[in-house]
Enzyme design. Sequence first.
Site, mmCIF file in Angstrom:
data_model
loop_
_atom_site.group_PDB
_atom_site.id
_atom_site.type_symbol
_atom_site.label_atom_id
_atom_site.label_comp_id
_atom_site.label_asym_id
_atom_site.label_seq_id
_atom_site.Cartn_x
_atom_site.Cartn_y
_atom_site.Cartn_z
ATOM 1 N N ASP A 1 71.297 -0.570 18.777
ATOM 2 C CA ASP A 1 70.440 -0.883 17.695
ATOM 3 C C ASP A 1 70.807 -2.116 17.273
ATOM 4 O O ASP A 1 69.853 -2.954 16.519
ATOM 5 C CB ASP A 1 70.632 0.045 16.700
HETATM 6 O O1 MRU Z 1 67.080 6.716 15.389
HETATM 7 P P1 MRU Z 1 66.432 6.140 16.963
HETATM 8 O O2 MRU Z 1 66.174 7.208 17.612
HETATM 9 O O3 MRU Z 1 65.733 5.002 16.413
HETATM 10 O O4 MRU Z 1 67.895 5.812 17.681
HETATM 11 C C1 MRU Z 1 67.810 5.264 18.903
HETATM 12 C C2 MRU Z 1 69.132 4.718 19.441
HETATM 13 O O5 MRU Z 1 70.145 4.754 18.788
HETATM 14 C C3 MRU Z 1 69.006 4.166 20.742
HETATM 15 O O6 MRU Z 1 70.057 4.481 21.456
HETATM 16 C C4 MRU Z 1 68.800 2.701 20.578
HETATM 17 O O7 MRU Z 1 67.882 2.243 19.787
HETATM 18 C C5 MRU Z 1 68.582 1.837 21.765
HETATM 19 S S1 MRU Z 1 67.045 1.781 22.286
HETATM 20 C C6 MRU Z 1 66.647 1.270 23.913
#
Ligand code: MRU
Length: 384
Positions: free
Chosen positions: A254
Amino acid sequence: MLQAIKYNQGHLEILDQLQLPFVEKYILIQTAEDGWHAIKDMKVRGAPAIAIVAMLALASELHSLQSAGQLPEALTETRELILKKLDYLVTSRPTAVNLSDAARKLEALLTSQAALPGVTSQNLVTTFIDAAENMLGKDLEDNQRIGHNGAEWILAHATQSGAPNVSVLTHCNTGSLATSGYGTALGVIRSLESKKVLRHAYCTETRPYNQGSRLTAFELVHDNIPATLITDSMAAALLADPSVGVNAIVVGADRVAANGDTANKIGTYGLAVLARHHGVKFLVAAPLTTIDLATKSGSDIVIEQRSASEVTQIKGPREGVDSGSVTLETIRIAAPGINVWNPAFDITPAALIDGIITEVGVVEKDATGQFHMTVLFNDLTPRA
Ligand code: MRU
């Protein structure tokens, strides 16, 4: 391949991920406000996907205002309107940097265009819409390159033992549903599979929100990739099992700080510790839009805290009900009254990461154990 985001000339629809894998239903996003709620409520999630949906939501709203002749006459007013909505969209979720990165880039584009002589409100809006639309195609291309680069790296490092193929463990969802398509870490798995060198993929359930069992598992089954689901607590046993022989753990991100510390879905840090203990390569796959040189280290990253109900409840259809017409039920799984801690992400220290896979190559640490992320940006062609 699944398509989380459908966009055509101001018409934006997203696959409602709150209903997956039980119901495949697209919802219409017409305004920045619709986009904000879809992101906040996790109808769309995953760092690249939320950035693209936010920008396209605003593009759709501007499209409608333009068609209805409702744009402000004055250029400064139109610019202010767009910037205010960008600031608002950025407040939807704090940890993934892709959203603020996209907003910052489009803001800079508008500011430089607004300074040119003769530019009108209409021109400014058209520039915004074009740039937002370009992000969708660019992200897909980047993911395909990430997939290729990661697969090559894993093959070069993991098959030194002479094995003809590799097994990979991944966490959370990083596939078509979390991006504009193909995926980042799941793109690496997809690329290994297309090269016919994937022995097996393992995906974690990813408690508490279950992106692994609901979304990644859905994508792996949908795309016929040989895969097995484990609960998060099984990862250590999986890595310790010589008959399984996991060669690498690949996760998304992220936000990657300038020193390589990486914020990703809660549980990622634990997997990196396990990988180091078992001598398994640990890789982060992310586009350059996820790398934040302005954030020095992981301790500067804001971690989103989410609702206790994500831990104390689960949602799903009653077993045995036909999935075509399901009603999702909410079940309580924790003792009433218990306190809950629910950070959505954790920070994996750079020291535990073997490589960061991007669309322009895989960056590794130097002999002193430092990542030099700036090299990734040196040969960049101008971005949308
Ligand atoms: O809380 P989320 O579902 O938005 O978290 C997503 C993640 O942590 C993913 O692994 C990350 O965003 C990578 S997306 C290609």
